[in-house]
Enzyme design. Structure first.
Site, mmCIF file in Angstrom:
data_model
loop_
_atom_site.group_PDB
_atom_site.id
_atom_site.type_symbol
_atom_site.label_atom_id
_atom_site.label_comp_id
_atom_site.label_asym_id
_atom_site.label_seq_id
_atom_site.Cartn_x
_atom_site.Cartn_y
_atom_site.Cartn_z
ATOM 1 N N GLU A 295 0.715 -1.274 0.002
ATOM 2 C CA GLU A 295 -0.130 0.265 0.214
ATOM 3 C C GLU A 295 0.958 1.189 -0.034
ATOM 4 O O GLU A 295 0.798 2.324 0.677
ATOM 5 C CB GLU A 295 -0.733 -0.164 1.212
ATOM 6 C CG GLU A 295 -1.920 -1.126 1.270
ATOM 7 C CD GLU A 295 -2.916 -1.113 2.456
ATOM 8 O OE1 GLU A 295 -3.916 -1.730 2.065
ATOM 9 O OE2 GLU A 295 -2.750 -0.742 3.589
ATOM 10 N N ASP A 374 -8.466 -8.941 4.227
ATOM 11 C CA ASP A 374 -8.215 -7.794 4.926
ATOM 12 C C ASP A 374 -9.451 -8.027 6.186
ATOM 13 O O ASP A 374 -10.352 -6.972 5.973
ATOM 14 C CB ASP A 374 -8.401 -6.493 4.083
ATOM 15 C CG ASP A 374 -7.714 -5.283 4.967
ATOM 16 O OD1 ASP A 374 -7.295 -5.578 6.318
ATOM 17 O OD2 ASP A 374 -7.871 -4.303 4.508
ATOM 18 N N GLU A 402 -12.945 -2.271 11.853
ATOM 19 C CA GLU A 402 -13.068 -1.731 10.573
ATOM 20 C C GLU A 402 -14.170 -2.023 9.672
ATOM 21 O O GLU A 402 -14.843 -1.234 8.955
ATOM 22 C CB GLU A 402 -11.668 -1.760 9.998
ATOM 23 C CG GLU A 402 -11.465 -0.991 8.657
ATOM 24 C CD GLU A 402 -10.083 -1.220 7.899
ATOM 25 O OE1 GLU A 402 -10.038 -0.641 6.916
ATOM 26 O OE2 GLU A 402 -9.106 -1.992 8.693
#
Length: 689
Positions: A295, A374, A402
């Site tokens: 990332e 993820d 998240e």
């Protein structure tokens, strides 16, 4: 936030020390006159003070701390060496490890001594909290007596805190460590946090974000190390080591070098100097956490090197001091093209790290996420756990929610973590469970452990949603003993947080245990994941990432949905597993329905093992999920007057949000698939066109 403003039940979490059941005192109260302690060690002193604080909350208990065993019943607190030096003898059924403890009643001159014996000072601390947990959780002394050792040596929390005070993926306020690009001056809240963590046997904290920005890069310099030392000093008193996330490009960004090449001698020496400096401030510094080449974070790939080259260079610098390098395996080529179905982000961690097995130094640990994507509500276990036979590995979980409701929705994550730890990799035949891989026992690794991304901030309840405290508590308890059940942990937490009222137990425990399944029902179906708004990841957006370079696709069209990850016709991801797991996932008939769309692309009329079609399952679960959220809210309402008013209102506020959001998820997802397929709900329920 000032401690005095937040004092109260929400702030105390499970350390409120209100007696659950007075009858339980019958087996303990003969010991509540004296605490005998021989050591002035800081960790043991904190343990003694904690026990005195807890017992002083019991009516008519006024306990005295003394140095020698009196001619009466008492509590003795100390290490195994202290115990032996006092002339006490006890048969320990098994070896006491360094952080383990024993709670035993032994005889001394015709009196009984309730002994908390630690393999070390940390073991003493954990033993004291075990006794407190037993007393205030309503457990008799007979049931509390035990010998316990941690199954995982490392139990670490990763904080994604930034020095401006923000927290990446933080849903509970601002950082408790940083403010205005400095480390906070008042450490009283950090001390309270250390107490909470010690009570669940967490022994390491990474205080800053894995995405290390410009200011945080300087935490390893003389400008900030004196303040990092202050935090480390607080944590040390509760048996917790401090770690730092580092920027792999630091030699260039703050060191004045022209390169960060891990094979460059100048770079190696620069990091050795950094390590020497850090340990001069913090002698028990835990080590570095590194996110590299993922990332857009810098890493060894920039210089044509591999992950072992990068990790080993840092490990060499830390080796003389006993420090470790925790190297995250969340690495993938984020510039994926949605047009190319052969590229699969799920394969990236295995493809990057399996070829390097055995090439890492023995103080390097690979930190592997539980799933290959993820932290979704439903993923298979990462195949790396059965593949790295010559490398230390840690399990990485995400406590901060998240993708699971961001602490606005109730989602008790312990069942998800249990599934991951109990998964059989078959790496060395049947019984090769992931929990044996991560604790180091399966492959004989030097280090093993479980880490998680923390969910706390400066909110009044620490976690935003008061019931999200159960996930922090659950992480600690499960990391200590992965064999505990989701229900055992939930019941413990409810008793310690709310007391032993039967109505409360019978309401809150089922709410927790059902919440993960409920969240899954009204969000993404059958293991497909995602379907969230890009960036902040909150709320439904079925095509949010469908054409994105992040590579999180569902490939839904008017005929079918799912990702073909088979060897026969798809990306070949299933081959990363050992047999018979690979065969199970490869075959559509044996693939578990809850992961069907993760592994297979199927038509909407494909029949599940339940007998339903995929499209009807989508409709049914989304309607049912909303109904179950509404029932959760109704259940909570019945506890009005039985729960602290502040907590009751805070939870109700979030349940109201969850009801509204669940309906939004239901309507967006159902409408999306109705428009794709034109297939009506067989029960004729309202789906918007």
């Amino acid at each position: 936030m000032n401690n005095k403003k937040v004092a109260g039940r929400m702030y105390d979490c499970w350390l409120r020390y209100e007696l659950c059941d007075e009858k339980v005192l019958d087996s303990y109260e003969d010991y509540f006159k004296y605490i005998v302690v021989k050591s002035n060690d800081r960790i043991i002193s904190n343990a003694v003070n904690e026990l005195k604080k807890a017992l002083s909350n019991i009516k008519d208990v006024d306990i005295e701390i003394i140095e020698n065993i009196p001619k009466s019943n008492c509590i003795f607190i100390g290490t195994l060496d202290d115990f032996k030096a006092e002339g006490l003898k006890v048969d320990l059924e098994r070896e006491l490890k360094s952080e383990g403890f024993a709670l035993k009643v032994v005889k001394k001159d015709n009196h009984n001594v309730l002994s908390i014996i630690g393999g070390s000072e940390k073991g003493v601390l954990y033993g004291v909290f075990h006794l407190i947990r037993s007393i205030f959780g309503g457990k008799s002394l007979k049931d509390a007596l035990c010998i316990e050792n941690p199954q995982n040596d490392f139990r670490i929390l990763n904080h994604w805190d930034n020095m401006d005070g923000s927290i990446e993926r933080g849903y509970a306020g601002k950082s408790i460590f940083f403010k205005d690009n400095r480390i906070v001056q008042d450490l009283s809240r950090i001390k309270d946090y250390a107490r909470l963590l010690a009570s669940i046997a967490v022994n390491g904290v990474v205080i800053n974000n894995v995405n290390v920005h410009q200011q945080e890069t300087k935490l390893i310099t003389d400008e900030f190390l004196p303040d990092v030392k202050r935090i480390a000093d607080v944590f040390r008193g509760y048996g917790i080591k401090t770690y730092l996330s580092i920027n792999f490009a630091s030699p260039v960004e703050i060191g004045g070098l022209s390169t960060a090449d891990p094979l460059d001698d100048e770079v190696k020496n620069w990091w050795k100097d950094v390590a020497s400096k850090i340990y001069s401030y913090i002698p028990d510094f835990g080590g570095f956490l590194v996110k590299a080449d993922s990332e857009f974070r810098p890493g060894p790939f920039t210089y044509g090197r591999n992950h072992a080259d990068g990790a080993n260079m840092l490990a060499e610098a830390l080796k003389p001091y006993g420090g470790i390098v925790i190297w995250r395996t969340f690495v993938y080529n984020c510039m994926v093209d949605w047009r190319d179905r052969s590229t699969d982000r799920a394969k990236a961690a295995y493809d990057n790290f399996k070829p390097l097995d055995g090439k890492f130094m023995d103080n390097v640990v690979l930190q592997i996420k539980n799933g290959p994507m993820d932290f979704q509500i439903r993923e298979p276990i990462t195949p790396l756990f059965g593949a790295m036979e010559k490398t230390n590995v840690f399990m990485e979980f995400q406590i901060t929610q998240e993708y699971t409701g961001q602490q606005k929705h109730l989602c008790y994550l312990v069942p998800l973590w249990k599934e991951a730890l109990d998964f059989d990799t078959f790496a060395k035949g049947e019984g090769s469970f992931v929990k044996k891989v991560v604790n180091g026992s399966l492959f004989g690794a030097k280090y093993g452990g479980i880490v998680a991304v923390a969910n706390v901030g400066d909110s009044e309840s620490w976690t935003g949603h008061p019931l999200a405290q159960s996930n922090l508590y659950g992480f600690g308890r499960l990391s200590w003993n992965p064999d505990l059940s989701s229900r055992e942990i939930a019941e413990e937490w409810v008793r310690l947080t709310f007391g032993c009222d039967e109505d409360v137990l019978k309401t809150v425990v089922p709410m927790l245990l059902e919440s993960r399944e409920i969240y899954e029902e009204y969000t993404s179906p059958l293991g497909i994941g995602w379907m969230v708004n890009p960036g902040h990841h909150y709320g439904p957006n079925v095509d949010g990432y469908e054409y994105s370079h992040w590579g999180t696709y569902h490939y839904a069209d008017f005929r079918g949905i799912g990702v073909d990850r088979t060897v026969a016709t798809g990306t070949g991801y299933t081959a990363q597993y050992k047999e018979p797991v690979a065969k199970m996932y490869e075959n559509i008939d044996t693939c578990p329905d809850e992961l069907l769309l993760f592994f297979h692309h199927v038509p909407y009329d494909h029949k599940l093992k339940s007998g339903k079609t995929v499209i009807q399952h989508i409709y049914d679960t989304h309607f049912e999920g909303v109904e179950r959220v509404e029932k959760m809210r109704e259940s909570w309402m019945k506890l009005n007057g039985k729960i602290d008013d502040e907590i009751f209102k805070a939870v109700l506020e979030r349940l109201d949000i969850q009801v509204v959001d669940a309906k939004e998820w239901r309507d967006v997802v159902n409408t999306y698939f109705y428009r794709k397929t034109g297939i009506k709900d067989e029960y004729g329920r309202k789906i918007y066109e």
